[in-house]
Every structure is written in structure tokens, then in C-alpha cells.
Design an enzyme around this catalytic site. Sequence first.
Site, short mmCIF file in Angstrom:
data_model
loop_
_atom_site.label_atom_id
_atom_site.label_comp_id
_atom_site.label_asym_id
_atom_site.label_seq_id
_atom_site.Cartn_x
_atom_site.Cartn_y
_atom_site.Cartn_z
N GLY A 1 5.03 1.47 4.76
CA GLY A 1 6.36 2.06 4.60
C GLY A 1 7.39 1.16 3.94
CB SER B 1 5.22 -1.67 12.11
OG SER B 1 4.89 -0.32 12.38
CG HIS C 1 -5.87 2.03 5.24
ND1 HIS C 1 -5.43 2.96 6.15
CD2 HIS C 1 -4.86 1.14 5.07
CE1 HIS C 1 -4.19 2.63 6.52
NE2 HIS C 1 -3.83 1.54 5.88
CG ASN D 1 -1.78 1.22 1.34
OD1 ASN D 1 -1.83 2.01 0.39
ND2 ASN D 1 -2.46 1.37 2.46
CD1 TRP D 2 3.87 1.16 -2.65
CD2 TRP D 2 3.94 2.28 -4.59
NE1 TRP D 2 4.80 0.55 -3.45
CE2 TRP D 2 4.86 1.20 -4.65
CE3 TRP D 2 3.82 3.11 -5.70
CZ2 TRP D 2 5.64 0.95 -5.78
CZ3 TRP D 2 4.59 2.86 -6.83
CH2 TRP D 2 5.49 1.79 -6.85
CE LYS D 3 -0.28 3.27 4.64
NZ LYS D 3 -0.17 3.37 6.08
N GLY E 1 2.61 2.48 10.85
CA GLY E 1 3.59 3.55 10.70
C GLY E 1 4.31 3.91 11.99
CD GLU F 1 -3.46 -2.14 7.47
OE1 GLU F 1 -2.36 -2.38 6.97
OE2 GLU F 1 -4.06 -1.08 7.28
CD GLU G 1 -2.92 5.59 6.65
OE1 GLU G 1 -2.91 5.59 5.40
OE2 GLU G 1 -1.98 5.13 7.33
#
Length: 251
Positions: free
Chosen positions: A235, A213, A97, A9-11, A174, A168, A99
Site C-alpha cells: 500500500g 504494512s 506471494h 509491489n503495486w499489485k 494490508g 511476509e 495472495e
Amino acid sequence: MRSKIIIANWKLNGNWSFNEEFANALSKGLQEIDLKDRQIVICPPNVYLQQMNGLLLEKSIFLGGQDLSDELSGAFTGETSGAMLKDFGCRYVIVGHSERRARHFETDDMVVKKTMNAISAGIIPVVCIGETQEQRQSGLMKEVLSEQIHSLVSGVADQIGNVVLAYEPIWAIGTGATATVEQAQEVHGWVRSEIERVNPAIAQKLPIIYGGSVKAGNAPELLEAPDIDGLLVGGASLMPREFLTICLAGL
Ligand code: 13P
């Protein structure tokens, strides 16, 4: 045996030249490797889907979106539909997600609508669930997850077999604070048992992947856990070597 799925997931990251270098490095690294049914999925920002679709030629690498609209078409500025993602070669799409739940106020009902839109567009939704640190510490973890799971299961009904679930824990995203394998396995096993209560036929087949993470260092042991069917990587998916090591972990 459920096969493993590793999702990047590159966000809000990536650019034209980075994407090209990444795709070339990954394709080269995966060439002639027996992935044993393992699927690798890259979810770049939407604007780069076409570029990545042209670059990811290795047959085990798939493309995914990071979100889709809860609407199908019409006057919804800035939205992308499941059908559009399909047009650009997406096989998967991340839904709900944390976020997006936090920053875009996505509710469980919206998550159900998006999940159904993905399925009807022929895309596999990767539906995210997870609890905050506060909820875990105050003993509310199972209550929170249970609400997210049961809203999804009752909302999508017999389509649940077309879903990938992603656990998650928000406190692990992160932060470098990965859930231990024991913590993750415990939740994954419990999530599967919750699904089993309502849909015993599906529970053992449903892929439940872990995110938060994930690194090259912890990927092998996470993938060994009996109820962890893959990884959703943020990440570390932006570092080609690190991500390649994660993709190959435990093979
Ligand atoms: P990190 O791997 O950066 O913790 O992000 C996890 C995540 O949110 C993947 O969807």
C-alpha cells in the site's frame, strides 16, 4: 555487509498517468542521492512494464514483475514467462506471494518451478514466505515457514545463492498490523539459521527482506535490524512521497 533492497509491489494498481507521475517524482527524489548500494525496485502490473521501463531512468531504480509462469512457453493462456519479463527490462520478479498462494493455489512445488524459471531467464526471484495469524497463534509458525524454506532450498539446490527471500507474515499484509521490529528480526534471524543448517556458505549472504504494512514511520527501525535486508512494500508504495521516504530511510 548485505546491501538493502526496497521493493514496491503495486499489485493490481496503477494507470498510465499515475505511473508517469510516480516515476517522475521518484526519479527526481532520488537524483543525486548516494543510495550506498541500495536498490529500489518497482513492480507494476505487467502491462505497464514497458511504460515504466522508459520512465525509470535513474540508475538505482530497477523494474520487477509480480509473478511469472511455471511454464516456459506454449498453450498457457494468460501467463507471462521469465524470458518475457527479461525482455521488458525486469531485474527482479516476486514469486509465491501469499495472495497468489491463496487465490491461485500456488504450491511450494510451483514456487520452486517459478524460482528456477526466473533464474534461468536471468532474473532475481524474490520468493515470499509467511504464516497466517491462525498458524502463528496455534504455535505452527516455525513449522509452516520451515516447510516453505526447505521445499525451496532443496528444490533450487545450488541456485539458492541467486534468490532473495521475503518474509511476509500474512496477518501483517494490508492490515496495518506490522510485525514489531523484534518479531520480524526474530523470524529473520531464525530463517537465516535454518538456511545455515543446510547451506552455511550462503546463509550470511542471502538477502532476507520484510513485508507487511511497511510505512515511512516504521521503515527506519526495520532497516536497522541486523537480519532485515530490505522491505517489500504494498500500500505505501502507491504514495510517491511516502515511498520515497521509505527508500531513503536510515541513509
Ligand atoms: P502492504 O504493505 O500493503 O501490507 O502489503 C505488503 C505486501 O503484500 C507486499 O508484497
